[in-house]
Design a protein around this motif. Structure first.
Motif, PDB file in Angstrom:
ATOM      1  N   UNK A 380       0.835  -1.234   0.097  1.00 22.14           N
ATOM      2  CA  UNK A 380      -0.061   0.015   0.107  1.00 22.14           C
ATOM      3  C   UNK A 380       0.957   1.331  -0.115  1.00 22.14           C
ATOM      4  N   UNK A 381       2.199   1.186   0.818  1.00 17.44           N
ATOM      5  CA  UNK A 381       2.983   2.186   0.569  1.00 17.44           C
ATOM      6  C   UNK A 381       3.490   2.759  -0.625  1.00 17.44           C
ATOM      7  N   UNK A 382       3.802   1.560  -1.408  1.00 16.68           N
ATOM      8  CA  UNK A 382       4.393   1.755  -2.797  1.00 16.68           C
ATOM      9  C   UNK A 382       3.088   2.488  -3.612  1.00 16.68           C
ATOM     10  N   UNK A 383       1.958   1.932  -3.456  1.00 17.70           N
ATOM     11  CA  UNK A 383       1.030   2.317  -4.037  1.00 17.70           C
ATOM     12  C   UNK A 383       0.667   3.870  -3.670  1.00 17.70           C
ATOM     13  N   UNK A 384       0.740   4.256  -2.641  1.00 21.57           N
ATOM     14  CA  UNK A 384       0.548   5.773  -2.064  1.00 21.57           C
ATOM     15  C   UNK A 384       1.531   6.792  -2.555  1.00 21.57           C
ATOM     16  N   UNK A 385       2.879   5.935  -2.504  1.00 14.92           N
ATOM     17  CA  UNK A 385       3.961   6.906  -2.932  1.00 14.92           C
ATOM     18  C   UNK A 385       3.779   7.131  -4.490  1.00 14.92           C
ATOM     19  N   UNK A 386       3.149   6.446  -5.370  1.00 18.75           N
ATOM     20  CA  UNK A 386       2.796   6.674  -6.718  1.00 18.75           C
ATOM     21  C   UNK A 386       1.590   7.634  -6.849  1.00 18.75           C
ATOM     22  N   UNK A 387       0.476   7.484  -5.915  1.00 17.82           N
ATOM     23  CA  UNK A 387      -0.228   8.351  -6.201  1.00 17.82           C
ATOM     24  C   UNK A 387       0.086  10.000  -5.834  1.00 17.82           C
ATOM     25  N   UNK A 388       0.897   9.874  -4.576  1.00 14.49           N
ATOM     26  CA  UNK A 388       1.439  11.525  -4.358  1.00 14.49           C
ATOM     27  C   UNK A 388       2.232  12.038  -5.312  1.00 14.49           C
ATOM     28  N   UNK A 389       2.982  10.976  -5.925  1.00 15.16           N
ATOM     29  CA  UNK A 389       3.760  11.716  -7.416  1.00 15.16           C
ATOM     30  C   UNK A 389       2.930  11.944  -8.155  1.00 15.16           C
ATOM     31  N   UNK A 390       1.710  11.558  -8.527  1.00 12.09           N
ATOM     32  CA  UNK A 390       0.730  11.921  -9.557  1.00 12.09           C
ATOM     33  C   UNK A 390       0.189  13.105  -9.220  1.00 12.09           C
ATOM     34  N   UNK A 391      -0.144  13.411  -7.866  1.00  2.02           N
ATOM     35  CA  UNK A 391      -0.702  14.725  -7.555  1.00  2.02           C
ATOM     36  C   UNK A 391       0.231  15.808  -7.617  1.00  2.02           C
ATOM     37  N   UNK A 392       1.724  15.633  -7.376  1.00  2.00           N
ATOM     38  CA  UNK A 392       2.468  16.675  -7.465  1.00  2.00           C
ATOM     39  C   UNK A 392       2.747  17.064  -9.100  1.00  2.00           C
ATOM     40  N   UNK A 393       2.616  16.043  -9.876  1.00  2.00           N
ATOM     41  CA  UNK A 393       2.916  16.206 -11.382  1.00  2.00           C
ATOM     42  C   UNK A 393       1.713  16.030 -12.135  1.00  2.00           C
ATOM     43  N   UNK A 394       0.650  16.382 -11.809  1.00  2.00           N
ATOM     44  CA  UNK A 394      -0.751  15.810 -12.395  1.00  2.00           C
ATOM     45  C   UNK A 394      -0.778  16.350 -13.818  1.00  2.00           C
ATOM     46  N   UNK A 395      -0.344  17.432 -14.132  1.00  3.19           N
ATOM     47  CA  UNK A 395      -0.585  17.757 -15.545  1.00  3.19           C
ATOM     48  C   UNK A 395       0.206  17.108 -16.380  1.00  3.19           C
ATOM     49  N   UNK A 396       1.715  16.804 -15.955  1.00  2.61           N
ATOM     50  CA  UNK A 396       2.130  15.485 -16.872  1.00  2.61           C
ATOM     51  C   UNK A 396       1.672  14.300 -16.995  1.00  2.61           C
ATOM     52  N   UNK A 397       1.105  13.835 -15.759  1.00  2.00           N
ATOM     53  CA  UNK A 397       0.406  12.478 -15.558  1.00  2.00           C
ATOM     54  C   UNK A 397      -0.632  12.382 -16.628  1.00  2.00           C
ATOM     55  N   UNK A 398      -1.464  13.719 -16.702  1.00  3.21           N
ATOM     56  CA  UNK A 398      -2.731  13.542 -17.535  1.00  3.21           C
ATOM     57  C   UNK A 398      -2.289  13.795 -18.964  1.00  3.21           C
ATOM     58  N   UNK A 399      -1.257  14.120 -19.309  1.00  2.00           N
ATOM     59  CA  UNK A 399      -0.733  14.582 -20.469  1.00  2.00           C
ATOM     60  C   UNK A 399      -0.247  13.095 -21.316  1.00  2.00           C
ATOM     61  N   UNK A 400       0.491  12.374 -20.500  1.00  2.00           N
ATOM     62  CA  UNK A 400       1.131  11.086 -20.950  1.00  2.00           C
ATOM     63  C   UNK A 400      -0.096  10.302 -21.079  1.00  2.00           C
ATOM     64  N   UNK A 401      -1.093  10.041 -19.942  1.00  2.00           N
ATOM     65  CA  UNK A 401      -2.212   9.269 -20.237  1.00  2.00           C
ATOM     66  C   UNK A 401      -2.823   9.600 -21.617  1.00  2.00           C
ATOM     67  N   UNK A 402      -3.048  10.708 -21.941  1.00  2.00           N
ATOM     68  CA  UNK A 402      -4.057  11.219 -23.118  1.00  2.00           C
ATOM     69  C   UNK A 402      -3.358  11.202 -24.483  1.00  2.00           C
ATOM     70  N   UNK A 403      -2.063  11.356 -24.466  1.00  2.00           N
ATOM     71  CA  UNK A 403      -1.542  11.301 -25.617  1.00  2.00           C
ATOM     72  C   UNK A 403      -0.358   9.958 -25.937  1.00  2.00           C
ATOM     73  N   UNK A 404      -0.273   9.393 -25.046  1.00  2.00           N
ATOM     74  CA  UNK A 404       0.909   8.390 -25.187  1.00  2.00           C
ATOM     75  C   UNK A 404       0.229   6.959 -25.567  1.00  2.00           C
ATOM     76  N   UNK A 405       0.689   6.481 -26.455  1.00  2.00           N
ATOM     77  CA  UNK A 405       0.058   5.038 -26.905  1.00  2.00           C
ATOM     78  C   UNK A 405       0.319   4.035 -25.757  1.00  2.00           C
ATOM     79  N   UNK A 406       1.299   3.866 -24.946  1.00  2.00           N
ATOM     80  CA  UNK A 406       1.545   2.977 -23.936  1.00  2.00           C
ATOM     81  C   UNK A 406       2.071   3.796 -22.662  1.00  2.00           C
ATOM     82  N   UNK A 407       0.673   4.363 -22.188  1.00  2.00           N
ATOM     83  CA  UNK A 407       0.950   5.113 -20.953  1.00  2.00           C
ATOM     84  C   UNK A 407       1.677   4.365 -19.706  1.00  2.00           C
TER      85      UNK A 407
END
Length: 764
Positions: A380-407
């Motif tokens: 769970x800590x591993x997952x939470x670490x990933x979630x926190x990184x996603x919140x800190x870099x939210x725009x970049x995460x959304x950009x990768x998920x939206x445009x990358x073929x293998x997100x």
């Protein structure tokens, strides 16, 4: 090269002894480990463990609905226990019986049997679910607390042992018969068991005597009164073998005007009430306890057995003391704590060893559950670490998920900026498994599966709070795993929680079996409890016995069955013991009060004592305390036996005179003089002192008279100075004052009887 017959057929040969021995050993081990002996850790046999696990798989919790017993039995048989459904249902029904289990593990709905001994209804009519106690045994099963093994066909898995939050082996007891060994453990009180366990945690070297201070004795579901002395209980718990005397609970009920009755409100454990009533009725019928007049069963949901005394002057303590000795109102519960240690090794354990096996099991469960929880926390800590990184870099995460073929791959390749958690210092921070700046596959997958609604500021704060709490919990678990003292402290805390639900302070956990002193049972002689009245005992030639009231004329004519006639008739009293001597050398006894009345023809004596059909009755007489008797066989062997040694205690009688092939018991005579006169079938008479005869309790005896042909005809004791008297055929008394001619040593031939001696060679 030629092949052997074994190679051609594929068969092997071995000795019959080795083949049978090996297979029987396999059977014996299977019976011991998988059928008869319980596991010391959870106190269950495989069938009970499989029943509870199957009910758990069916989601039959204590707060849920019921399911048909047939469904439960079918699942157990089909998935885990490939044996008969009747045996499985019987085992499940017993787990639901509150009169058999101190803490029932199954909550039954319908007829699951009763204390009278009636069987449960068929499985298609009853329903069941788990009881709260069963859930306590199963708690933590999903947390890798115990090992699992494949079921009988390898399609499913089943637990080897249950986590067991309380010492179920002692709480509910167990019984079973294996090959060459058996077990019998009575139930105990959970509150007392937990108190003993806590004392052992506090002091691992706690003595057996100190442990008994916390666990004073068994606690049976049917209550009763435990009357075993403390020293015997301590010894039984110390060795693992012994027994406990358990009595019914009773009280005197006043009926007014001096009348009273006894009411039994609790009966001993494993005694069927209907069988007990039958036994008490038999006691009344056979007059074993003449103080008891009647018994009634007025039970409804509670036990109420009414005992009426024969008179208001009867002492209730004396009456109950006699009933305790002659019925199942008092039983002995054996203790044989033969259990499987670690599920493999059978051993007779002391109370302390059984509790130690449970505590060691709880420690193993605690360690396994803690390690399993740490693995979950790390994930769970591993997952939470990933979630926190996603919140800190939210725009970049959304950009990768939206445009990358293998997100997912893109998220894992990206170098991310990190910050340490606000609530913890850099020293306490647990880094992710991979290198700085990279997401793991688990983290990337979790980010991709995140819901859009989670992308809010409040959720970020919740994630950081959850991470901080998990890291604190992990630190606590790690510290506990490194400290044995903290481990036992945690186990003690868990046991105290169990005591809150099932301990002595709860309604179901209060001690039911009282502890008391047995007291001294007044052993009144049977004749003291019988009205003393005169009777006339008559025994016919065909063995029919009866007792006429009063002392009637022995010469008076009596009625007998066709072809039958009188043989023995004498005056006695109802308090007398009537002794019967058979030609097999055994004595039998009957109480005068128990003889059939004299209105009819009586009853066959062989129905009242275990007299063989081919055995003839030699003599019938009244037993007199302190009397000495001469017993002799047709071969002329005999000895002196005391009346006390000749008195039997059972229907089977008592063997006194040993007779061989072709030899039978010939007579029994009271010793009333100083000499013995013996006459043989050859009419030779011998007189010798009684002191030459040995006094024995049992045996063949010594030779009384020597015979060339024939055997012993009769014998009588006499006073030598008074001479010998007999009656001639005319009924006149004859007297031989001088016996010097016939006086000789024992075992000699003797001389011809005096003139006028009866032709039948009998003294009377």
């Amino acid at each position: 090269m030629s092949s052997t017959p074994e190679e051609e057929t594929g068969l092997t040969s071995e000795s019959l002894t080795r083949a049978i021995g090996g297979r029987y050993l396999t059977y014996a081990l299977s019976t011991i480990m998988h059928r008869a002996l319980p596991d010391a850790r959870d106190g269950l046999k495989p069938v009970h463990r499989r029943i509870l696990y199957a009910m758990r798989e069916l989601r039959l919790g204590s707060n849920g609905g019921y399911r048909k017993s047939a469904k439960i039995t079918g699942d157990v048989m089909g998935n885990y226990h490939p044996h008969g459904d009747a045996a499985i249902y019987d085992a499940m029904a017993r787990l639901a019986q509150d009169f058999a289990m101190r803490y029932p593990l199954v909550d039954g709905q319908g007829n699951f049997g009763n204390i009278d001994g009636d069987n449960p209804a068929a499985a298609r009519y009853t329903e069941a679910r788990m009881a709260a106690t069963a859930e306590a045994l199963l708690e933590g099963l999903d947390e890798d607390s115990v090992d699992f093994r494949p079921n009988y066909d390898g399609t499913l898995r089943e637990p080897v042992v249950l986590p067991a939050a309380f010492p179920n082996l002692l709480a509910n007891g167990a019984s079973g018969i294996a090959v060459g060994m058996a077990t019998n453990i009575p139930p105990h009180n959970i509150g007392e068991l937990i108190a003993g366990s806590l004392a052992m945690i506090q002091d691992p070297d706690l003595s057996d005597d100190a442990l008994v201070e916390h666990i004073p004795g068994p606690d049976f579901p049917t209550g009763g009164v435990l009357v075993e002395d403390a020293a015997t209980i301590r010894e039984a718990y110390r060795t693992g073998r012994g027994g406990f005397r358990l009595r019914a609970k009773w009280e005197k009920e006043d009926l007014g005007r001096g009348n009273w009755q006894i009411v039994v409100t609790e009966i001993p454990y494993q005694v069927a009430k209907s069988k007990l009533i039958e036994k008490l009725a038999e006691v009344i019928q056979l007059k074993k306890v003449p103080l008891l007049a009647d018994v009634r069963d007025e039970s409804t949901e509670d036990v109420r057995i009414v005992l009426e005394p024969r008179a208001r002057t009867v002492d209730p303590e004396v009456l109950m003391g006699q009933l305790f000795r002659n019925s199942d109102l008092e039983v002995r519960i054996s203790l044989n704590m033969n259990v499987l240690i670690d599920g493999r090794t059978p051993k007779v354990c002391s109370l302390k060893e059984v509790l130690r096996a449970f505590l060691d099991h709880r420690r193993e469960v605690l360690l396994r559950r803690s390690r399993h929880r740490m693995e979950k926390i790390d994930h769970r800590l591993e997952v939470l670490e990933g979630f926190i990184i996603a919140f800190l870099n939210l725009d970049r995460v959304i950009d990768i998920i939206r445009y990358d073929n293998e997100p997912r791959a893109a998220l894992m390749r990206e170098e991310w900026a990190r910050t340490y958690p606000r609530a913890l210092t850099e020293k306490d921070y647990v880094p992710p498994p991979k290198g700085e700046g990279e997401l793991t596959e688990v983290q990337a997958e979790a980010i991709l599966n995140m819901r859009l609604r989670s992308l809010r500021r409040l959720e970020e704060m919740e994630l950081r709070r959850e991470r901080d709490e998990l890291m604190k919990e992990r630190a606590g678990l790690e510290a506990m795993l490194e400290s044995e003292r903290k481990q036992w402290r945690k186990i003690a805390e868990e046991l105290r929680k169990v005591a809150m639900f099932f301990g002595s302070e709860t309604p179901a956990g209060k001690r039911r079996t009282l502890l008391a002193e047995a007291g001294e049972v007044v052993a009144l002689p049977m004749e003291a409890m019988i009205d003393r009245e005169p009777i006339t005992v008559i025994l016919s030639r065909m063995g029919w016995v009866r007792a006429l009231k009063g002392h009637v004329n022995l010469e008076a004519e009596q009625k007998f069955k066709d072809g039958d006639g009188p043989r023995f008739a004498f005056h006695a009293e109802t308090t007398d013991k009537i002794m019967i001597f058979g030609d097999n050398g055994r004595f039998y006894s009957l109480l005068g009060a128990n003889l059939p009345g004299g209105r009819g023809m009586g009853e066959p004596l062989r129905l009242m004592v275990d007299l063989p059909n081919d055995c003839e009755i030699v003599d019938v007489r009244i037993w007199r305390a302190g009397e000495k008797l001469l017993v002799a066989s047709t071969a002329g062997d005999g000895f002196v036996v005391t009346a006390e040694d000749a008195l039997p205690q059972t229907r089977a009688g008592k063997a006194v005179l040993t007779v061989g092939d072709g030899v039978k018991a010939a007579l029994v005579r009271p010793i009333t003089g100083d000499h013995l006169a013996v006459v043989g079938e050859n009419r030779k008479l011998l007189v010798f002192p009684v002191s030459e005869l040995p006094e024995m309790a049992r045996g063949k005896g010594v030779k009384l008279q020597k015979y060339k042909d024939g055997g012993l005809s009769d014998a009588v004791t006499l006073t030598y100075s008074e001479g010998l008297k007999w009656k001639d055929p005319a009924g006149r008394t004859r007297h031989e004052p001088d016996l010097g001619e016939w006086l000789a040593k024992r075992s000699t031939a003797g001389r011809m009887a005096p003139r006028g001696f009866p032709q039948d060679n009998k003294f009377n």
